[in-house]
Write an enzyme that holds these catalytic residues in place. Structure first.
Site, PDB file in Angstrom:
ATOM      1  N   TYR A 111       0.815  -1.227   0.000  1.00 40.45           N
ATOM      2  CA  TYR A 111       0.000   0.000   0.000  1.00 40.45           C
ATOM      3  C   TYR A 111       0.841   1.267   0.000  1.00 40.45           C
ATOM      4  O   TYR A 111       1.885   1.341   0.662  1.00 40.45           O
ATOM      5  CB  TYR A 111      -0.852   0.050   1.268  1.00 40.45           C
ATOM      6  CG  TYR A 111      -2.209  -0.629   1.205  1.00 40.45           C
ATOM      7  CD1 TYR A 111      -2.951  -0.736   0.038  1.00 40.45           C
ATOM      8  CD2 TYR A 111      -2.763  -1.138   2.377  1.00 40.45           C
ATOM      9  CE1 TYR A 111      -4.193  -1.341   0.029  1.00 40.45           C
ATOM     10  CE2 TYR A 111      -4.018  -1.748   2.385  1.00 40.45           C
ATOM     11  CZ  TYR A 111      -4.728  -1.845   1.207  1.00 40.45           C
ATOM     12  OH  TYR A 111      -5.954  -2.440   1.211  1.00 40.45           O
ATOM     13  N   GLU A 112       0.359   2.295  -0.734  1.00 42.82           N
ATOM     14  CA  GLU A 112       0.914   3.654  -0.698  1.00 42.82           C
ATOM     15  C   GLU A 112       2.424   3.707  -0.908  1.00 42.82           C
ATOM     16  O   GLU A 112       3.136   4.466  -0.263  1.00 42.82           O
ATOM     17  CB  GLU A 112       0.555   4.344   0.627  1.00 42.82           C
ATOM     18  CG  GLU A 112      -0.915   4.406   0.936  1.00 42.82           C
ATOM     19  CD  GLU A 112      -1.733   5.213  -0.063  1.00 42.82           C
ATOM     20  OE1 GLU A 112      -1.134   5.864  -0.940  1.00 42.82           O
ATOM     21  OE2 GLU A 112      -2.969   5.187   0.025  1.00 42.82           O
ATOM     22  N   GLY A 113       2.919   2.889  -1.834  1.00 48.38           N
ATOM     23  CA  GLY A 113       4.350   2.843  -2.101  1.00 48.38           C
ATOM     24  C   GLY A 113       4.985   1.667  -1.399  1.00 48.38           C
ATOM     25  O   GLY A 113       4.956   1.569  -0.171  1.00 48.38           O
ATOM     26  N   GLN A 127       9.649   3.120  -0.446  1.00 52.02           N
ATOM     27  CA  GLN A 127       9.858   3.859   0.805  1.00 52.02           C
ATOM     28  C   GLN A 127      11.334   3.910   1.179  1.00 52.02           C
ATOM     29  O   GLN A 127      11.837   4.935   1.667  1.00 52.02           O
ATOM     30  CB  GLN A 127       9.071   3.204   1.940  1.00 52.02           C
ATOM     31  CG  GLN A 127       7.580   3.100   1.738  1.00 52.02           C
ATOM     32  CD  GLN A 127       6.919   4.444   1.540  1.00 52.02           C
ATOM     33  OE1 GLN A 127       7.334   5.433   2.131  1.00 52.02           O
ATOM     34  NE2 GLN A 127       5.898   4.494   0.710  1.00 52.02           N
TER      35      GLN A 127
END
Length: 603
Positions: free
Chosen positions: A442-444, A449
């Site tokens: 999720y979200e990268g 990250q």
């Protein structure tokens, strides 16, 4: 096992004692709140979650959201939860009074959401994405967009999504091809988006999509991406809803979070899909990523919540399951003895303690990061705001990644505690393991990250964010040195800060030569190294707060509670922090074994 998924004492200890919510509440922006009212509010959220979320957790997994006859069918509790979320302020909490919200500190918003997610991680995502998309409209949209969409979204009447990913692009947003053609005051939108969480469901009056697309003639790459509000149903001249040519063409059946629908959407199949530009043209990715800090904290929070639910389920099982016998001092077992509970076996206790330090440490990091977010917005002077914004920036990839990756490790240990039963659908651990796995994506993804941390955040403003973070950690070390029992641990953490400098000096040599591929090749091991040290800092703060309470005979919590926190801190420093030594060897090794070369390594 009903209602055993969270320990509210630990949440309140971390929120009020370790991370000093009071300092945030003293800021003018949050003057309407006090600790007592927030504690009462959180207790009411726990009560609501016990009754309206937890009872449906397994049911939503066993009866997943699915595509049928052109619609997504979800559990009836989704619509009920959205309505309740509007009434209870789950949606309006983060917004300013001017925007019609409750102007609640981020720390409190995350605490409330954490409680809900530990009860049932399939439901809060519907509200989380609605909040995120409404935030984009509030921050960057014109008055027409704010008036038309935000009140309905805050009330839980309309849902919201963020539509970034396309089939051919994946995480590479520079390659998106959805188009936007000017049409008077609006645009004609055409294209498709995949992996859209909460993208559509039967019974929703409207879904407000925040869509990334390219205006005709825009620059290539990320510089040419704009942001649009594209509702499933638009308002006609009389203010009634009419279909806006947003088609759900399918869904994705997932291994976990099966009650949280994930859709494939097509915009403009009949060339009648209208979108409204948010802010300025070609600024869409910038706008979207200004909201991403909150979204990434939320992913880490959700992972920590799932792992917390799994931890308490593991402890509950270990306290009830008799198996084997404890070793005698002779090193032998007495077969005439009754079987002992498995929680008495050292290896089981080790696994449970690992779960404990990961879950509680992760929640501590969520509160710390959201505290920085609050202070970066509410402090009166620009210099202090800038300081906390940098601290927020450098910790955001860590707070997204550590709870996600180590949360998987934590839940996996929980399955192991249950043994064969952990692998069976009769027990809930297997569901927690399936549910948490998406968090690292999720979200990268973790790789993204990690590159963000090493390639951007460590180096930003000539290393200023890292310098500020090091100062924060050193303040904790110096304060801990005043306690004789904490001195050895504080010194250990100090030595790891020195090791961090050595590792970065080694890696920066590649960057200074312009060899950025080599510089970032081991970004993920660096994330593991760096986040393990950050978590030691969290545990030092937790242990110090507990030690201070014992010395002062503070009775806010029991003596046993404080002693357990100190024991967990000691466990982290013995079993987890030393892993950084091996990781540092990997990071400083000169061999480059993962770079793309002419060798056919995977033939």
């Amino acid at each position: 096992m009903a209602n055993t998924y969270i320990e509210m004492e630990t949440l309140k200890f971390l929120l009020f004692n370790v991370h000093d919510l009071k300092t945030v509440l003293e800021q003018e922006q949050f003057a309407e709140y006090d600790e007592e009212s927030i504690a009462m509010m959180l207790d009411s959220v726990k009560d609501f979650s016990d009754k309206e979320l937890y009872p449906y957790y397994r049911e939503m997994d066993e009866n997943p959201a699915h595509f049928k006859d052109g619609e997504i069918i979800v559990h009836p509790q989704v619509k009920k939860y959205m309505k309740a979320g509007g009434e209870m302020g789950f949606l309006s909490g983060p917004f300013s009074y001017e925007a019609g919200g409750m102007q609640m500190p981020s720390m409190v918003v995350h605490a409330s959401a954490f409680i809900q997610e530990t009860a049932n991680n399939h439901l809060p995502g519907y509200i989380g994405l609605t909040v995120g998309s409404a935030e984009l409209i509030v921050h960057f949209g014109n008055q027409f967009l704010k008036d038309t969409y935000v009140p309905k979204m805050m009330a839980g009447e309309w849902s919201g999504t963020m539509c970034l990913t396309e089939p051919q692009a994946g995480s590479s947003l520079s390659d998106i091809v959805t188009t936007a053609v000017p049409n008077g005051d609006s645009y004609k939108i055409n294209g498709q988006k995949i992996f859209i969480s909460g993208g559509d469901y039967k019974g929703a009056e409207n879904i407000v999509h925040l869509v990334l697309a390219r205006i005709k003639g825009a620059p290539a790459g990320t510089k040419g991406i704009s942001l649009f509000v594209v509702p499933k149903n638009r308002l006609d001249a009389d203010g009634n809803l009419e279909y806006n040519d947003v088609t759900t063409v399918g869904d994705f059946q997932k291994m976990g979070q099966r009650g949280y629908c994930t859709t494939h959407l097509f915009f403009g199949d009949k060339e009648d899909c209208t979108g409204w530009l948010v802010g300025e043209p070609n600024q869409g990715l910038k706008y979207m990523f200004l909201m991403m800090n909150g979204a990434r904290i939320a992913v880490g929070r959700g992972a920590a919540a799932i792992a917390t639910g799994a931890y308490h389920a593991s402890v509950s099982y270990a306290k009830e399951r008799p198996q084997g016998r404890e070793l005698q001092r002779t090193g032998k077992k007495d077969a005439s003895q009754e079987q002992t509970l498995i929680i008495n076996h050292p290896d089981v206790r080790r696994m449970l303690l690992l779960q404990k330090v990961i879950t509680e440490g992760s929640l501590s990091l969520v509160f710390l990061t959201s505290r920085y977010q609050d202070l970066s917005q509410s402090l009166p002077d620009a210099e202090s705001k800038a300081k906390y914004k940098l601290l927020l920036e450098i910790l955001t990839p860590v707070v997204k990644t550590y709870p996600s990756e180590m949360g998987i490790t934590s839940v996996n240990n929980g399955v192991q505690v249950l043994g064969g039963y952990g692998f069976c659908s009769d027990y809930i651990l297997q569901q927690y393991l399936r549910d948490i796995r998406i968090s690292a994506i999720y979200e990268g993804t973790t790789g993204i990250q990690s590159q963000d941390l090493l390639g951007r955040k460590i180096t930003m403003e000539n290393g200023k964010a890292l310098k500020l973070l090091s100062e924060e950690i050193m303040n904790s070390i110096n304060e801990s040195m005043a306690h004789e029992s904490l001195k050895p641990l504080a010194e250990k953490l100090g030595s790891k800060l020195e090791l961090t400098q050595k590792v970065l000096q080694s890696l920066m040599g590649y960057a200074m030569k312009g060899d950025y591929q080599r510089f970032l090749a081991d970004a993920t091991p660096f994330m593991e190294f760096f986040s393990t040290i950050i978590m030691a800092w969290q545990w030092l703060d937790i242990g110090r707060e507990a030690q201070k309470a014992l010395v002062s005979a503070d009775t806010s919590f029991s003596t046993e509670f404080y002693e357990n926190k100190i024991h967990a801190m000691q466990f982290y420093f013995k079993y987890e922090l030393p892993k950084t030594t091996g990781l540092s060897e990997i990071l400083m090794d000169k061999q480059a074994l993962t770079l793309n070369t002419e060798k056919q390594l995977f033939a």
